[in-house]
Motif scaffolding. Structure first.
Motif, PDB file in Angstrom:
ATOM      1  N   HIS A  85       0.808  -1.226   0.000  1.00 46.81           N
ATOM      2  CA  HIS A  85       0.000   0.000   0.000  1.00 46.81           C
ATOM      3  C   HIS A  85       0.841   1.275   0.000  1.00 46.81           C
ATOM      4  CE1 HIS A  85      -3.686  -2.251   0.532  1.00 46.81           C
ATOM      5  NE2 HIS A  85      -3.011  -3.009   1.386  1.00 46.81           N
ATOM      6  N   TRP A  86       2.161   1.151  -0.032  1.00 38.06           N
ATOM      7  CA  TRP A  86       3.001   2.346  -0.086  1.00 38.06           C
ATOM      8  C   TRP A  86       2.771   3.063  -1.403  1.00 38.06           C
ATOM      9  CZ3 TRP A  86       8.274   0.034   1.831  1.00 38.06           C
ATOM     10  CH2 TRP A  86       8.170  -0.237   3.195  1.00 38.06           C
ATOM     11  N   ARG A  87       2.771   4.380  -1.336  1.00 35.18           N
ATOM     12  CA  ARG A  87       2.538   5.190  -2.528  1.00 35.18           C
ATOM     13  C   ARG A  87       3.825   5.409  -3.310  1.00 35.18           C
ATOM     14  NH1 ARG A  87      -0.227  10.267   0.069  1.00 35.18           N
ATOM     15  NH2 ARG A  87       1.174   9.667   1.732  1.00 35.18           N
ATOM     16  N   MET A  88       3.622   5.693  -4.579  1.00 33.17           N
ATOM     17  CA  MET A  88       4.724   6.073  -5.446  1.00 33.17           C
ATOM     18  C   MET A  88       4.530   7.543  -5.793  1.00 33.17           C
ATOM     19  SD  MET A  88       6.087   3.639  -8.550  1.00 33.17           S
ATOM     20  CE  MET A  88       4.547   3.603  -9.315  1.00 33.17           C
ATOM     21  N   GLY A  89       5.607   8.223  -6.044  1.00 33.31           N
ATOM     22  CA  GLY A  89       5.506   9.624  -6.413  1.00 33.31           C
ATOM     23  C   GLY A  89       6.756  10.092  -7.124  1.00 33.31           C
ATOM     24  N   ARG A  90       6.713  11.359  -7.537  1.00 27.08           N
ATOM     25  CA  ARG A  90       7.842  11.961  -8.236  1.00 27.08           C
ATOM     26  C   ARG A  90       8.292  13.197  -7.472  1.00 27.08           C
ATOM     27  NH1 ARG A  90      10.002  10.635 -12.858  1.00 27.08           N
ATOM     28  NH2 ARG A  90       8.204   9.433 -13.517  1.00 27.08           N
ATOM     29  N   VAL A  91       9.594  13.336  -7.290  1.00 28.19           N
ATOM     30  CA  VAL A  91      10.163  14.472  -6.564  1.00 28.19           C
ATOM     31  C   VAL A  91       9.989  15.733  -7.404  1.00 28.19           C
ATOM     32  CG1 VAL A  91      12.260  15.444  -5.556  1.00 28.19           C
ATOM     33  CG2 VAL A  91      11.839  12.978  -5.427  1.00 28.19           C
ATOM     34  N   THR A  92       9.377  16.771  -6.801  1.00 27.67           N
ATOM     35  CA  THR A  92       9.161  18.023  -7.530  1.00 27.67           C
ATOM     36  C   THR A  92      10.016  19.171  -6.993  1.00 27.67           C
ATOM     37  OG1 THR A  92       7.269  18.572  -6.117  1.00 27.67           O
ATOM     38  CG2 THR A  92       6.810  17.428  -8.203  1.00 27.67           C
ATOM     39  N   LYS A  93      10.450  19.058  -5.721  1.00 27.34           N
ATOM     40  CA  LYS A  93      11.248  20.141  -5.141  1.00 27.34           C
ATOM     41  C   LYS A  93      12.082  19.591  -3.994  1.00 27.34           C
ATOM     42  CE  LYS A  93      10.834  24.764  -3.157  1.00 27.34           C
ATOM     43  NZ  LYS A  93       9.929  25.815  -2.716  1.00 27.34           N
ATOM     44  N   LEU A  94      13.302  20.092  -3.854  1.00 32.11           N
ATOM     45  CA  LEU A  94      14.184  19.730  -2.748  1.00 32.11           C
ATOM     46  C   LEU A  94      14.405  20.937  -1.853  1.00 32.11           C
ATOM     47  CD1 LEU A  94      16.864  17.689  -4.730  1.00 32.11           C
ATOM     48  CD2 LEU A  94      15.100  16.771  -3.229  1.00 32.11           C
ATOM     49  N   TYR A  95      14.586  20.691  -0.564  1.00 34.87           N
ATOM     50  CA  TYR A  95      14.827  21.759   0.401  1.00 34.87           C
ATOM     51  C   TYR A  95      16.208  21.551   1.030  1.00 34.87           C
ATOM     52  CZ  TYR A  95       9.835  22.610  -0.017  1.00 34.87           C
ATOM     53  OH  TYR A  95       8.585  22.887  -0.502  1.00 34.87           O
ATOM     54  N   PRO A  96      17.237  22.221   0.496  1.00 34.54           N
ATOM     55  CA  PRO A  96      18.578  22.051   1.055  1.00 34.54           C
ATOM     56  C   PRO A  96      18.710  22.766   2.400  1.00 34.54           C
ATOM     57  CG  PRO A  96      18.627  23.546  -0.821  1.00 34.54           C
ATOM     58  CD  PRO A  96      17.222  23.067  -0.687  1.00 34.54           C
ATOM     59  N   GLY A  97      19.492  22.140   3.288  1.00 35.37           N
ATOM     60  CA  GLY A  97      19.763  22.742   4.594  1.00 35.37           C
ATOM     61  C   GLY A  97      20.923  23.715   4.492  1.00 35.37           C
ATOM     62  N   GLY A  98      21.368  24.223   5.613  1.00 31.58           N
ATOM     63  CA  GLY A  98      22.483  25.166   5.659  1.00 31.58           C
ATOM     64  C   GLY A  98      23.772  24.589   5.119  1.00 31.58           C
ATOM     65  N   ASP A  99      23.915  23.266   5.183  1.00 37.78           N
ATOM     66  CA  ASP A  99      25.115  22.613   4.674  1.00 37.78           C
ATOM     67  C   ASP A  99      25.004  22.244   3.195  1.00 37.78           C
ATOM     68  OD1 ASP A  99      23.240  20.621   4.873  1.00 37.78           O
ATOM     69  OD2 ASP A  99      24.425  19.319   6.171  1.00 37.78           O
TER      70      ASP A  99
END
Length: 129
Positions: A85-99
């Motif tokens: 039942h796990w969903r599949m998806g596509r990455v649309t945006k990344l949130y980089p940290g301070g590093d």
């Protein structure tokens, strides 16, 4: 016994893919059925723990520090659901940290866009022919 409608799903989960999930094996009344259910549930638990973790490790080795990129197809690991039942998806945006390392991403799924920690995502291997 009619074996004409057998599919891979019948062998993986022991019944048609669209059937209602079974109760935990402890609640089974017959020993034979209980043993089959325990075997099936052990398979899925092991698959969730080992295979999905292996997918994450392979992606880390292949891409260095960045394991997920925009456009990647991923599976969303959800502890409270069976792997089927796990969903599949596509990455649309990344949130980089301070590093500069991204640890959170927006994932577009069939039910909308959600924000998820990257350690809860498993990138699917893409065959490049």
């Amino acid at each position: 016994m009619d074996t004409t409608p057998l599919t891979p799903g019948h062998f993986l989960i022991g019944r048609p893919l669209m059937s209602v999930p079974s109760a935990p094996a402890q609640n089974c009344k017959t020993n034979r059925y209980k043993a089959l259910e325990q075997l099936r549930q052990a398979f899925w638990e092991r698959w969730r723990m080992e295979y999905m973790a292996e997918l994450q490790n392979r992606a880390k080795w292949r891409k260095g520090t960045s394991t997920i990129d925009v456009g990647d197809l991923v599976i969303l690991k959800e502890d409270n659901l069976m792997p089927l039942h796990w969903r599949m998806g596509r990455v649309t945006k990344l949130y980089p940290g301070g590093d500069g390392i991204s640890r959170v991403a927006d994932i577009y799924t069939s039910t909308g866009t959600i924000k998820r920690a990257i350690n809860k995502l498993c990138p699917l291997p893409v065959h490049q022919g």
